[in-house]
Design a protein around this motif. Sequence first.
Motif, mmCIF file in Angstrom:
data_model
loop_
_atom_site.group_PDB
_atom_site.id
_atom_site.type_symbol
_atom_site.label_atom_id
_atom_site.label_comp_id
_atom_site.label_asym_id
_atom_site.label_seq_id
_atom_site.Cartn_x
_atom_site.Cartn_y
_atom_site.Cartn_z
ATOM 1 N N UNK A 68 14.256 -22.907 1.598
ATOM 2 C CA UNK A 68 13.791 -22.347 2.867
ATOM 3 C C UNK A 68 12.811 -23.252 3.597
ATOM 4 N N UNK A 69 12.597 -24.453 3.070
ATOM 5 C CA UNK A 69 11.577 -25.332 3.638
ATOM 6 C C UNK A 69 11.848 -25.636 5.109
ATOM 7 N N UNK A 70 13.097 -26.020 5.412
ATOM 8 C CA UNK A 70 13.429 -26.365 6.795
ATOM 9 C C UNK A 70 13.322 -25.159 7.716
ATOM 10 N N UNK A 71 13.761 -23.991 7.201
ATOM 11 C CA UNK A 71 13.686 -22.784 8.021
ATOM 12 C C UNK A 71 12.235 -22.437 8.318
ATOM 13 N N UNK A 72 11.396 -22.509 7.273
ATOM 14 C CA UNK A 72 9.974 -22.219 7.464
ATOM 15 C C UNK A 72 9.337 -23.227 8.428
ATOM 16 N N UNK A 73 9.747 -24.488 8.308
ATOM 17 C CA UNK A 73 9.218 -25.536 9.189
ATOM 18 C C UNK A 73 9.578 -25.246 10.647
ATOM 19 N N UNK A 74 10.839 -24.847 10.872
ATOM 20 C CA UNK A 74 11.270 -24.517 12.228
ATOM 21 C C UNK A 74 10.575 -23.257 12.741
ATOM 22 N N UNK A 75 10.345 -22.301 11.832
ATOM 23 C CA UNK A 75 9.673 -21.057 12.201
ATOM 24 C C UNK A 75 8.251 -21.340 12.685
#
Length: 252
Positions: A68-75
């Motif tokens: 989920x790192x990329x999703x959290x980063x985009x969030x």
Amino acid sequence: SKITQKALGKIIGRTKAAGDSTENTILRLSHYFIMLGGIFAALQVVGIDLSALFTAGAVFAVGFGFAMQNIAQNFVSGIIILFERSIKQGDILETSGTVVKVEKIGIRATVARTRDEEEIIIPNSTLVQGTVKNYTMSDSLYRLRTSVGVAYSSDMNLTNETLKETARNMPWRNTSKDPIVFLTEFGNSSVNFEVAVWINDPWPARVRQSEFNNAIWWALKEKNITIAFPQVDVHFDEPLNNTVRQLAEKRN
């Protein structure tokens, strides 16, 4: 959650402290926090020990966290964009070499439209971490440039004045800034000029540049100023000239 969102919406609407996109983000985040708190409270009420649940799922959480790192980063990037307001809905940006107009800023990604009427989805982390040109951040003024080369035999003063006059006569230019003509280079086959005018909206820049180029073409043609093109003069040595002449005589 609905009551809280309605109350926040009224407060934000009265203060006018944020735009539509920021207001939507605040309401959405409040909904997530309330729902998450409600789920935790419900689990505790039915007797589920959350600490034990977290311990059991620690290993899974680590792996899930990497996924989920990329999703959290985009969030997080989406929240930064919406609160910082360096990029807003309707802004014209240049990212990854493409000029786009922002249509919607979401929590994870931003939806934009290109000049070819194609919709693209840009991860918010790209806009936060990368270098982005925002043509409409503080104002929508845009400098339009075009280049033209004229023959060395041209009257340079006449060329300069013709280019300036043509630029001044463009009906869509911003009249608060005067056009600029630069002599940029003495090329191999031409003297090169760059002409710059200011326009009020960068979005139709390609159309305006085409109109500008057409106007320059006809203005130079009317003044009998030659738009140069690459030319090569070939000179033969005398022995070669004699050989060519003898071959021509044999054919005759």
